[in-house]
Design a protein around this motif. Structure first.
Motif, mmCIF file in Angstrom:
data_model
loop_
_atom_site.group_PDB
_atom_site.id
_atom_site.type_symbol
_atom_site.label_atom_id
_atom_site.label_comp_id
_atom_site.label_asym_id
_atom_site.label_seq_id
_atom_site.Cartn_x
_atom_site.Cartn_y
_atom_site.Cartn_z
ATOM 1 N N PHE A 1 0.834 -1.201 0.000
ATOM 2 C CA PHE A 1 0.000 0.000 0.000
ATOM 3 C C PHE A 1 0.875 1.259 0.000
ATOM 4 C CE2 PHE A 1 -2.921 3.018 2.135
ATOM 5 C CZ PHE A 1 -4.025 2.864 1.323
ATOM 6 N N SER A 2 1.907 1.273 0.841
ATOM 7 C CA SER A 2 2.799 2.433 0.904
ATOM 8 C C SER A 2 3.556 2.608 -0.404
ATOM 9 C CB SER A 2 3.810 2.276 2.037
ATOM 10 O OG SER A 2 3.157 2.024 3.238
ATOM 11 N N LEU A 3 3.980 1.484 -1.016
ATOM 12 C CA LEU A 3 4.699 1.571 -2.290
ATOM 13 C C LEU A 3 3.805 2.150 -3.377
ATOM 14 C CD1 LEU A 3 6.753 -1.751 -2.451
ATOM 15 C CD2 LEU A 3 7.651 0.579 -2.327
ATOM 16 N N VAL A 4 2.525 1.722 -3.380
ATOM 17 C CA VAL A 4 1.589 2.260 -4.374
ATOM 18 C C VAL A 4 1.460 3.772 -4.173
ATOM 19 C CG1 VAL A 4 -0.824 2.293 -5.119
ATOM 20 C CG2 VAL A 4 0.304 0.121 -4.697
ATOM 21 N N ASN A 5 1.292 4.192 -2.912
ATOM 22 C CA ASN A 5 1.172 5.621 -2.645
ATOM 23 C C ASN A 5 2.431 6.374 -3.057
ATOM 24 O OD1 ASN A 5 -1.368 5.371 -1.676
ATOM 25 N ND2 ASN A 5 -0.818 5.512 0.486
ATOM 26 N N PHE A 6 3.573 5.767 -2.822
ATOM 27 C CA PHE A 6 4.848 6.355 -3.210
ATOM 28 C C PHE A 6 4.898 6.553 -4.722
ATOM 29 C CE2 PHE A 6 9.363 5.378 -4.439
ATOM 30 C CZ PHE A 6 9.921 6.551 -3.980
ATOM 31 N N ALA A 7 4.548 5.491 -5.450
ATOM 32 C CA ALA A 7 4.550 5.559 -6.912
ATOM 33 C C ALA A 7 3.592 6.640 -7.404
ATOM 34 C CB ALA A 7 4.167 4.205 -7.497
ATOM 35 N N VAL A 8 2.423 6.730 -6.738
ATOM 36 C CA VAL A 8 1.427 7.726 -7.134
ATOM 37 C C VAL A 8 1.985 9.138 -6.939
ATOM 38 C CG1 VAL A 8 -0.781 8.737 -6.478
ATOM 39 C CG2 VAL A 8 -0.588 6.282 -6.767
ATOM 40 N N ASP A 9 2.659 9.349 -5.809
ATOM 41 C CA ASP A 9 3.239 10.670 -5.543
ATOM 42 C C ASP A 9 4.276 11.052 -6.584
ATOM 43 O OD1 ASP A 9 1.680 11.134 -3.434
ATOM 44 O OD2 ASP A 9 3.279 11.267 -1.935
ATOM 45 N N ILE A 10 5.096 10.080 -6.959
ATOM 46 C CA ILE A 10 6.138 10.346 -7.963
ATOM 47 C C ILE A 10 5.476 10.698 -9.295
ATOM 48 C CG2 ILE A 10 8.080 9.341 -9.236
ATOM 49 C CD1 ILE A 10 8.660 9.724 -6.273
ATOM 50 N N LEU A 11 4.478 9.912 -9.650
ATOM 51 C CA LEU A 11 3.765 10.143 -10.901
ATOM 52 C C LEU A 11 3.101 11.518 -10.890
ATOM 53 C CD1 LEU A 11 3.144 8.539 -13.454
ATOM 54 C CD2 LEU A 11 1.000 7.831 -12.423
ATOM 55 N N TYR A 12 2.525 11.836 -9.758
ATOM 56 C CA TYR A 12 1.830 13.112 -9.605
ATOM 57 C C TYR A 12 2.806 14.266 -9.805
ATOM 58 C CZ TYR A 12 -1.187 16.631 -7.465
ATOM 59 O OH TYR A 12 -1.956 17.740 -7.223
ATOM 60 N N SER A 13 3.991 14.133 -9.235
ATOM 61 C CA SER A 13 4.942 15.233 -9.353
ATOM 62 C C SER A 13 5.505 15.315 -10.771
ATOM 63 C CB SER A 13 6.076 15.072 -8.343
ATOM 64 O OG SER A 13 6.979 14.124 -8.816
ATOM 65 N N LEU A 14 5.517 14.181 -11.477
ATOM 66 C CA LEU A 14 5.945 14.215 -12.875
ATOM 67 C C LEU A 14 4.916 14.955 -13.717
ATOM 68 C CD1 LEU A 14 7.326 10.640 -13.613
ATOM 69 C CD2 LEU A 14 8.584 12.794 -13.726
ATOM 70 N N LEU A 15 3.639 14.709 -13.410
ATOM 71 C CA LEU A 15 2.564 15.336 -14.174
ATOM 72 C C LEU A 15 2.391 16.795 -13.796
ATOM 73 C CD1 LEU A 15 -0.095 12.483 -13.944
ATOM 74 C CD2 LEU A 15 1.128 13.194 -15.986
ATOM 75 N N ASN A 16 2.662 17.096 -12.556
ATOM 76 C CA ASN A 16 2.416 18.445 -12.070
ATOM 77 C C ASN A 16 3.667 18.994 -11.363
ATOM 78 O OD1 ASN A 16 1.411 20.793 -11.133
ATOM 79 N ND2 ASN A 16 -0.063 19.885 -9.718
ATOM 80 N N PRO A 17 4.553 19.643 -12.128
ATOM 81 C CA PRO A 17 5.833 20.085 -11.575
ATOM 82 C C PRO A 17 5.692 21.045 -10.403
ATOM 83 C CG PRO A 17 5.766 20.312 -13.959
ATOM 84 C CD PRO A 17 4.384 20.007 -13.520
ATOM 85 N N LYS A 18 4.553 21.709 -10.295
ATOM 86 C CA LYS A 18 4.364 22.683 -9.218
ATOM 87 C C LYS A 18 4.559 22.058 -7.838
ATOM 88 C CE LYS A 18 0.493 24.451 -10.681
ATOM 89 N NZ LYS A 18 -0.835 25.048 -10.615
ATOM 90 N N ILE A 19 4.143 20.788 -7.714
ATOM 91 C CA ILE A 19 4.105 20.157 -6.404
ATOM 92 C C ILE A 19 5.494 19.980 -5.822
ATOM 93 C CG2 ILE A 19 4.230 17.708 -7.042
ATOM 94 C CD1 ILE A 19 1.664 19.074 -4.658
ATOM 95 N N ARG A 20 6.507 19.871 -6.695
ATOM 96 C CA ARG A 20 7.857 19.578 -6.206
ATOM 97 C C ARG A 20 8.401 20.711 -5.365
ATOM 98 N NH1 ARG A 20 10.355 18.289 -11.753
ATOM 99 N NH2 ARG A 20 8.427 17.391 -12.512
#
Lengths: 308, 272
Positions: free
Chosen positions: A287-306
């Motif tokens: 579950f944590s790994l999935v959330n981790f992957a989602v966060d990485i993907l999210y930051s790739l899609l939305n550079p603002k978050i970084r």
């Protein structure tokens, strides 16, 4: 560079989360009154038997040492052997995991197929038939528990109209109804979010600019708005996927599927402590790994978050 | 404008919950039969004029069991959601007002709890603390407290910077009084919305745990437990599966609807 730093920071958080969760699990197990060894041994067990089980469970040493050992187990990802079957916990988990994973993937795919088009239609044609349909669906999805939906699906599509088998788990056909039961509620969440994200994007100023430039509605909706809306949708879908692994425990029980959930549940019924601990940590890590992957993907899609 | 259209649904939802509450309190008066008396000669009888929703594998009246089952459902909802609010509010206020270090540590714990599938956490806690209603309610309460903690913390951080708080501080109002008269009333709206939603979630989790045999224990009537029994007789007695599930779905639906409508009223920015 900035991105790398983000990943590292996020990864450290992942480790910390797993550490805290394992600690909570450890203390939940140890702090509660009662001796697991007594539960396992039964009423007529001799003192020697109980001592032997304590040694096997590792509860015969002080708590501090138990905790260190526990952390060691987690780092090595080794949870010992099942007290019932004697097989290694890792092996048991790995045997059962593929079925649960297949079920969750099928569930999320079904969810996406239903939710995203319906969510986009609802947002583009607000207060239309599709929007009302979407509203009714999302309310139903949130109100109908997956295990009841599973039973009703069995009743209708396996008993009354025998399209799908009542039992078994060897073919993909056996997984269709469970996947629907599992995906139904998750689709409702994705649908609501897709609609909200699309509505928000469509009200942005760049949409007016695009319109002023003379772009077609189609271009505006699907090339500009949908793309931006997808950022939020991807995140939520990822998180929903994680939840499915938990939800599978119940759905597998309804459909008698021998997945991870059933393994875990029987471990609980039989008080197989090493297997319970291993199962919880395994699901928590996934579950944590999935959330981790989602966060990485999210930051790739939305550079603002970084930056924040 | 869209509001007027939806108001009647909201009213029906509220009415439904009131009726359900009344049914739970007055269960002995309105239930047509005993929820636990077994009539083996009448087992699996389909819905008729005597047993409106049929009978189960022990010949018990399903309607009566549903009416009595509303007691455990509502009890779990109230107790769990209240535990969650109390813990969440305390932690959230502490994190919001206690400075950076407290904030970071508390929220790390709360986020760790959040980053875990709810049902799995509930099953784990219950499997170690023992099966039963009290354990289930405590487990659900603890599991949902991070949601409130996050909400209250975020609101507190926002309210803290308002000028009236500054003014109150400048006047020398003690911190506890400031929290009670200025901060809590301002975040109550959102907390109430979340409370309603948590209420619904708690009912579903209790039903799920009872379905797995880890929640309410027989012979206490519970909707989840009724569905657990129904699973084994899906072919002979489908009514056993249909009615308790409908009761469950309508109750959750009503609470969600009330939560949604309240959220809209309190936050007009949200569309729909």
């Amino acid at each position: 560079m900035e991105f790398l730093l983000f990943i590292v920071r996020r990864f450290l958080r992942l480790i910390l989360t797993i550490l805290i969760i394992s600690t909570i699990i450890f203390f939940v197990i140890r702090v509660i009154p009662g001796d697991p060894a007594l539960v396992v041994a039964g009423i007529d067990a001799s003192e020697d038997d109980i001592q032997a089980i304590r040694a096997r469970l590792g509860t015969d040493v002080p708590v501090a040492i138990q905790y260190t050992r526990w952390l060691g187990d987690i780092v090595r990802f080794d949870f010992g052997e099942s007290m019932i079957s004697g097989a290694s916990v890792n092996k048991l988990i790995m045997e059962r995991f593929p079925l649960t994973l297949t079920l969750a993937v099928l569930g999320i795919v079904l969810g996406i197929i239903v939710a995203i088009p319906l969510g986009v239609m609802s947002a583009v044609h607000r207060w239309s038939f599709w929007d009302y349909f979407g509203m009714v669906y999302s309310q139903m999805g949130m109100a109908i528990p997956s295990f009841w939906l599973g039973m009703i699906l069995l009743l209708v599509f396996a008993v009354k109209i025998p399209l799908f088998p009542l039992f078994g788990s060897d073919s993909l056909k056996n997984l269709v109804l469970p996947a629907i039961a599992l995906g139904f509620a998750r689709a409702a969440v994705i649908l609501r979010l897709t609609r909200a994200a699309m509505v928000e994007e469509l009200s942005r100023e760049y949409i007016i600019t695009a319109r002023a430039k003379g772009l077609t509605d189609r271009m505006i909706r699907y090339k500009h708005a949908l793309r931006n809306a997808m950022i939020a949708v991807v995140t939520v879908t990822g998180i929903q996927f994680g939840y499915m692994l938990g939800g599978a425990i119940i759905v597998e029980q309804v459909f008698s599927l021998p997945g991870l959930g059933r393994l875990f549940l029987y471990a609980i019924y039989q008080r197989d402590f090493p297997l319970i601990q291993g199962g919880v940590v395994f699901i928590a890590v996934i579950f944590s790994l999935v959330n981790f992957a989602v966060d990485i993907l999210y930051s790739l899609l939305n550079p603002k978050i970084r930056i924040s | 404008m869209a509001f007027k259209k939806k108001n009647w649904i909201f009213n029906i939802a509220v009415l439904f919950i009131i009726l359900l509450g009344a049914a739970a309190i007055a269960a002995p008066l309105i239930a047509p039969h005993s929820p636990t008396d077994q009539h083996i000669e009448k087992r699996f009888s389909p819905p008729d004029s005597i047993n409106i929703m049929g009978t189960d594998n022990f010949g018990r009246d399903i309607l009566s069991r549903i009416i009595y089952g509303s007691r455990s459902a509502l009890l779990v909802g109230i107790v769990s959601a209240t535990i969650a609010v109390v813990i969440g509010m305390c932690v959230g206020l502490w994190a919001g007002l206690g400075g950076n270090i407290a904030d970071n540590i508390l929220m790390l714990f709360m986020d760790s709890l959040l980053s875990f599938p709810t049902i799995l956490l509930a099953i784990t806690v219950v499997s170690f603390f023992g099966y039963g209603l009290v354990q289930v309610m405590s487990a659900i309460g603890i599991i949902y407290s991070p949601v409130f903690a996050r909400l209250v913390r975020a609101e507190t951080l926002a309210i803290k910077t308002e000028s009236y708080i500054e003014a109150s501080r400048a006047l020398g109002t003690p911190i506890l009084k400031r929290v009670v008269i200025h901060i809590i009333p301002n975040l109550l709206g959102k907390v109430i919305v979340q409370y309603t939603i948590t209420f619904a979630l708690a009912i579903v989790i209790e039903a799920s745990l009872s379905y797995l045999g880890l929640g309410t224990q027989p012979p206490t009537p519970s909707w989840g437990l009724m569905l657990k029994d129904a699973k084994n007789y899906l072919i002979q007695a489908p009514w056993m599966a249909v009615y308790p599930g409908l009761a469950l779905a309508f109750t959750v639906f009503a609470f969600n609807l009330i939560g949604d409508t309240l959220a809209e009223k309190l936050n007009p920015r949200v569309l729909r």
